[in-house]
Each structure stands twice: as structure tokens, then as C-alpha cells.
Design an enzyme around this catalytic site. Structure first.
Site, short mmCIF file in Angstrom:
data_model
loop_
_atom_site.label_atom_id
_atom_site.label_comp_id
_atom_site.label_asym_id
_atom_site.label_seq_id
_atom_site.Cartn_x
_atom_site.Cartn_y
_atom_site.Cartn_z
N CYS A 178 18.91 18.00 48.98
CA CYS A 178 18.76 18.88 50.14
C CYS A 178 17.61 18.35 51.01
CB CYS A 178 18.48 20.30 49.68
SG CYS A 178 16.79 20.56 49.06
N HIS A 233 13.61 22.75 42.57
CA HIS A 233 14.90 22.07 42.54
C HIS A 233 14.84 20.95 41.50
CE1 HIS A 233 16.42 23.29 46.82
NE2 HIS A 233 15.84 24.30 46.19
N GLU A 275 15.43 17.74 41.67
CA GLU A 275 14.71 16.53 42.10
C GLU A 275 13.20 16.76 42.13
OE1 GLU A 275 18.66 16.59 44.46
OE2 GLU A 275 17.19 18.05 43.75
N CYS A 322 14.19 18.27 49.14
CA CYS A 322 14.13 17.24 48.11
C CYS A 322 14.11 15.85 48.71
CB CYS A 322 15.30 17.40 47.14
SG CYS A 322 15.19 18.92 46.16
#
Length: 157
Positions: A84, A54, A56, A87
Site C-alpha cells: 500500500c 502492516h 511490510e 508500506c
């Protein structure tokens, strides 16, 4: 705490560039210390076949490499979207001091990225979650923690 719009604009630009280039999803992030971007990252899930890549997470990985540390004390993260659960956990593990985000989870859900399921799963007891989780060989597994506690020169985190 007030964020810097310039850093958020960079995170948003990374997210948009990531989509238009075909590299991945619409998520970008920058890690900042003081007035300087330490590292950035974008969502690379589909281009790397890595479900943990992801925006992040890639930004955190890049910042840790740049600073030579697994902790990012004194740094903040600017993300194009609310993190999310995975993350968010990584942000806490990295010891970032603030999160600034553009879109919210509802915006992501409206675009087809619905993390509500994950938030819901975390609220259930382990035996009620969709993916079965079975406690196996706990008496043997504890030996790793025993070794950790006995290690005099360990690096706590």
C-alpha cells in the site's frame, strides 16, 4: 531482477497463517539479504490496535532491530501483496533494493482492502483532500529544521 520463489512462498504462508490464527489480515512479508531471511512480519493491525502494523512495516521493524540499523541496504522485501502507499513509502525510507510481491492491488481490493482511495488522495492538492490539513505556525516550526542543520554530529537519513 529475479526473485526467489522460496521467499515468496514464506511470505504467502505467513499471510495465510496470520488469518487462520486470528492474529490479523492476509498480509505477510520477509526481508532477505543474500540467501538468508533476516526478518519477517505479518499484519497485526487488529490484534495490536495499530493501523501502521502492516505486514511490510512489521517486517521492516523486525529487520532493522535484527541488523541494528535504520537502513536495509542490500536487502529485498518479499510481500504476499503489492505494498500500500504507507508500506511503499516505508520500503523507500528503509532503502530496500527490491520489492517482490504476490497479489496485486486489484486482488486486495477484490478481498475488501481497497487502497485506491489513498492513491487518489495523494494526487490531490493538500486543500482538496478529504482530511483537512492546515499549515499552522510554520515560522516557529522551522526552528526544528534550523536545529537539525546546526547539529554537527547528526546522522543524515
Amino acid at each position: 531482477m529475479q526473485g526467489n520463489p522460496v521467499f515468496m512462498q514464506r511470505a504467502i504462508a505467513l499471510a495465510t497463517e496470520n488469518v487462520t490464527s486470528g492474529r490479523g489480515g492476509p498480509f505477510g512479508a520477509v526481508i532477505v539479504r543474500g540467501d538468508e531471511i533476516v526478518a519477517s512480519g505479518a499484519n497485526l493491525v487488529t490484534s495490536t490496535n495499530d493501523p501502521t502494523a502492516h505486514g511490510e512495516i512489521t517486517a521492516i521493524r523486525n529487520a532493522c532491530a535484527a541488523l541494528g540499523s535504520f537502513e536495509l541496504y542490500g536487502c529485498q522485501i518479499y510481500s504476499s501483496c503489492e505494498p500500500c502507499p504507507m508500506c511503499l513509502a516505508a520500503i523507500y525510507w528503509a532503502r530496500l533494493e527490491a520489492i517482490f510481491y504476490g497479489c496485486c492491488a486489484a486482488d486486495a481490493a477484490a478481498a475488501g482492502f481497497d487502497d485506491a482511495f489513498l492513491y487518489g488522495e495523494m494526487k490531490f492538492p493538500i486543500d482538496k483532500r478529504k482530511i483537512p490539513a492546515v499549515n499552522l505556525l510554520p515560522g516557529e516550526a522551522i526552528s526544528a529544521f534550523d536545529a537539525w542543520r546546526a547539529q554537527f554530529d547528526r546522522i543524515d537519513y
